[in-house]
Design a protein around this motif. Structure first.
Motif, PDB file in Angstrom:
ATOM      1  N   ILE A 111      10.500  26.898  -7.332  1.00  0.00           N
ATOM      2  CA  ILE A 111      11.032  25.558  -7.583  1.00  0.00           C
ATOM      3  C   ILE A 111      10.215  24.949  -8.714  1.00  0.00           C
ATOM      4  N   CYS A 112      10.899  24.475  -9.739  1.00  0.00           N
ATOM      5  CA  CYS A 112      10.232  23.860 -10.894  1.00  0.00           C
ATOM      6  C   CYS A 112      10.423  22.350 -10.861  1.00  0.00           C
ATOM      7  N   THR A 113       9.448  21.638 -11.403  1.00  0.00           N
ATOM      8  CA  THR A 113       9.576  20.194 -11.516  1.00  0.00           C
ATOM      9  C   THR A 113      10.596  19.860 -12.605  1.00  0.00           C
ATOM     10  N   HIS A 114      11.149  18.662 -12.522  1.00  0.00           N
ATOM     11  CA  HIS A 114      12.091  18.205 -13.533  1.00  0.00           C
ATOM     12  C   HIS A 114      11.403  18.185 -14.894  1.00  0.00           C
ATOM     13  N   GLN A 115      12.015  18.809 -15.860  1.00  0.00           N
ATOM     14  CA  GLN A 115      11.515  18.913 -17.228  1.00  0.00           C
ATOM     15  C   GLN A 115      10.133  19.558 -17.291  1.00  0.00           C
TER      16      GLN A 115
ATOM     17  N   ILE B 110       0.767  17.216  -1.091  1.00  0.00           N
ATOM     18  CA  ILE B 110       1.989  16.887  -0.341  1.00  0.00           C
ATOM     19  C   ILE B 110       2.925  18.093  -0.321  1.00  0.00           C
ATOM     20  N   VAL B 111       3.096  18.753  -1.464  1.00  0.00           N
ATOM     21  CA  VAL B 111       3.944  19.946  -1.531  1.00  0.00           C
ATOM     22  C   VAL B 111       3.401  21.014  -0.576  1.00  0.00           C
ATOM     23  N   GLU B 112       2.099  21.241  -0.616  1.00  0.00           N
ATOM     24  CA  GLU B 112       1.473  22.229   0.263  1.00  0.00           C
ATOM     25  C   GLU B 112       1.692  21.887   1.738  1.00  0.00           C
ATOM     26  N   GLU B 113       1.473  20.642   2.106  1.00  0.00           N
ATOM     27  CA  GLU B 113       1.638  20.218   3.502  1.00  0.00           C
ATOM     28  C   GLU B 113       3.084  20.335   3.965  1.00  0.00           C
TER      29      GLU B 113
ATOM     30  N   PRO C  13       0.820  23.668 -11.541  1.00  0.00           N
ATOM     31  CA  PRO C  13       0.986  22.315 -12.087  1.00  0.00           C
ATOM     32  C   PRO C  13       2.437  21.846 -12.203  1.00  0.00           C
ATOM     33  N   ASP C  14       3.364  22.760 -12.541  1.00  0.00           N
ATOM     34  CA  ASP C  14       4.746  22.340 -12.763  1.00  0.00           C
ATOM     35  C   ASP C  14       5.763  23.137 -11.957  1.00  0.00           C
TER      36      ASP C  14
END
Length: 158
Positions: free
Chosen positions: A35-39, A60-63, A84-85
């Motif tokens: 999953i990639c972050t927007h832009q 937060i993503v990890e949890e 990071p992204d």
């Protein structure tokens, strides 16, 4: 119009789906997810001296990833990495009646682990108190919930 292929700019910007059209994404098994972050914005932390240092959003993503089995009893999470992204993870859809098959006699192959623990013996994991099996969620439902929970958590601290 795009000069190279005749498609409109909106058509050429649309991401192509990697999903197989005829595949049932509720089929038990392991799925590798990216999953990639927007832009491709650097939202989850930074790499320092070759190590990923998570910021609050990255934690937060990890949890939320680690809590997916609590939200979806027929899901196990394997190895993952928050960058990071983007995010990579292995997610298992497990049949709540069959569970996970482990070969107890194959003790020589312990150098590779999937990063999950099998459900304890007794009532199979994923069965509601009535003992009737629940349907497996679609992979897209699990990932959609994961992304939604991550966004909600990040907005709460932003």
């Amino acid at each position: 119009m795009s000069e190279t292929d005749g498609r409109s700019d909106a058509e050429s910007r649309r991401r192509k789906s990697m999903r197989l059209r005829e595949f049932d994404y509720s089929t038990p098994g392991a799925y590798f997810v990216t999953i990639c972050t927007h832009q491709r914005r650097l939202l989850f932390g930074q790499v320092e001296d070759g190590n990923m240092v998570l910021n609050e959003f990255g934690h937060i993503v990890e949890e939320e990833w680690l809590q997916l089995p609590e939200r979806f009893p027929s899901v196990l999470v394997g190895e993952f990495v928050v960058m990071p992204d983007h995010f990579h993870g292995i997610l298992w859809l497990i049949d709540p009646v069959i569970g996970i098959s482990h070969d107890q006699d194959n003790s020589s192959n312990h150098d590779v682990e999937a990063g999950f623990t099998p459900a304890p013996s007794g009532q199979p994991r994923g069965l509601p108190p009535s003992g009737q099996p629940q349907g497996l969620p679609l992979l897209g439902q699990v990932i959609g919930a994961f992304k939604s929970l991550c966004v909600k958590g990040c907005l709460a601290v932003a």
